[in-house]
Scaffold this motif. Sequence first.
Motif, mmCIF file in Angstrom:
data_model
loop_
_atom_site.group_PDB
_atom_site.id
_atom_site.type_symbol
_atom_site.label_atom_id
_atom_site.label_comp_id
_atom_site.label_asym_id
_atom_site.label_seq_id
_atom_site.Cartn_x
_atom_site.Cartn_y
_atom_site.Cartn_z
ATOM 1 N N LEU A 19 9.239 -7.154 3.458
ATOM 2 C CA LEU A 19 8.332 -6.076 3.817
ATOM 3 C C LEU A 19 8.337 -5.916 5.332
ATOM 4 N N VAL A 20 8.602 -4.708 5.810
ATOM 5 C CA VAL A 20 8.600 -4.405 7.246
ATOM 6 C C VAL A 20 7.390 -3.528 7.538
ATOM 7 N N PRO B 46 7.290 -16.824 4.780
ATOM 8 C CA PRO B 46 7.305 -16.660 6.234
ATOM 9 C C PRO B 46 6.747 -15.320 6.701
ATOM 10 N N VAL B 47 6.145 -15.364 7.888
ATOM 11 C CA VAL B 47 5.614 -14.186 8.574
ATOM 12 C C VAL B 47 6.289 -14.131 9.943
ATOM 13 N N ALA B 48 7.045 -13.068 10.203
ATOM 14 C CA ALA B 48 7.783 -12.934 11.456
ATOM 15 C C ALA B 48 7.310 -11.703 12.216
ATOM 16 N N SER B 49 7.294 -11.794 13.543
ATOM 17 C CA SER B 49 6.871 -10.660 14.372
ATOM 18 C C SER B 49 7.529 -10.794 15.736
ATOM 19 N N ALA C 91 9.062 -12.224 2.227
ATOM 20 C CA ALA C 91 8.765 -12.385 3.657
ATOM 21 C C ALA C 91 8.205 -11.079 4.186
ATOM 22 N N VAL C 92 7.555 -11.156 5.346
ATOM 23 C CA VAL C 92 7.084 -9.946 6.026
ATOM 24 C C VAL C 92 7.528 -10.009 7.484
ATOM 25 N N PHE C 93 7.893 -8.840 8.011
ATOM 26 C CA PHE C 93 8.351 -8.744 9.402
ATOM 27 C C PHE C 93 7.631 -7.588 10.089
ATOM 28 N N TYR C 94 7.147 -7.847 11.308
ATOM 29 C CA TYR C 94 6.445 -6.835 12.110
ATOM 30 C C TYR C 94 7.239 -6.516 13.374
ATOM 31 N N GLU D 70 16.659 -6.735 0.523
ATOM 32 C CA GLU D 70 16.085 -5.440 0.121
ATOM 33 C C GLU D 70 14.850 -5.189 0.977
ATOM 34 N N LEU D 71 14.788 -4.027 1.629
ATOM 35 C CA LEU D 71 13.712 -3.743 2.573
ATOM 36 C C LEU D 71 12.748 -2.696 2.035
ATOM 37 N N THR D 72 11.468 -2.906 2.319
ATOM 38 C CA THR D 72 10.427 -1.914 2.058
ATOM 39 C C THR D 72 9.674 -1.703 3.353
ATOM 40 N N LEU D 73 9.567 -0.459 3.806
ATOM 41 C CA LEU D 73 8.850 -0.136 5.036
ATOM 42 C C LEU D 73 7.451 0.359 4.695
ATOM 43 N N ALA D 74 6.463 -0.122 5.448
ATOM 44 C CA ALA D 74 5.075 0.283 5.220
ATOM 45 C C ALA D 74 4.371 0.461 6.556
#
Length: 229
Positions: free
Chosen positions: A6-7, A130-133, A98-101, A42-46
């Motif tokens: 998740l981006v 994991p949480v990445a930013s 995972a989530v990326f900011y 696989e990416l999902t943008l939100a």
Amino acid sequence: MSKRILVVLTSHDQLGDTGNKTGFWLEELAAPYYVFKDAGAELTLASPLGGQPPLDPTSDAEDSQTDDTRRFKQDSEAQAALAATHRLGDMKANDFDAVFYPGGHGPLWDLVDDPDSIRLIETFIAQGKPVASVCHAPIVLINAKDAAGEPLVKGRAVTGFTNGEEEAVGLTQVVPHLVENALQACGGKYSKAGDFTPYVREDGQLITGQNPPSSAPTAEALIAWLERA
């Protein structure tokens, strides 16, 4: 890799009271986007409001372009995903690995205290994910708590846009938060490299990058984390 990432992008487009626009930083989306895509994720943008998130116009200037930003702007699939981001409130941690900011100054105003973002971060951590930013986006961590109710970053190795870097872009008196100060105020073990030098910190499930040049290395660290998991 069949991992789902998740981006999360900002929906905020006003640079304080300056009358100038802000938003997300193009390189900080584009470079990780292809690190993830090229690894088979696989990416999902939100974003908080869904739809097209605001792009910081400075990041779209000619002197800010890179191979990744040019590739992204010519990628019809990427542009379609960006134009129709999902509403952040509809996203569930259960659906992702995972989530990326990405950063940009926008998150300093909206994602910093967005309840849906905080809920997701806390849930990802609780689920062992994991949480990445990167850059300004580590600001999203300062209001998140761990299972004991302590600040999530307390005692954790973190980095983010430095006070010196903010001064270099002339926005120290404009932004509502200085990332370096905010992470330290929450008990984060903040460290940094030279201004605009790539630098990434990884502490358990938290992965943070210092600045735009750190965007690809931060994404690579996230992929490496997922491959080890």
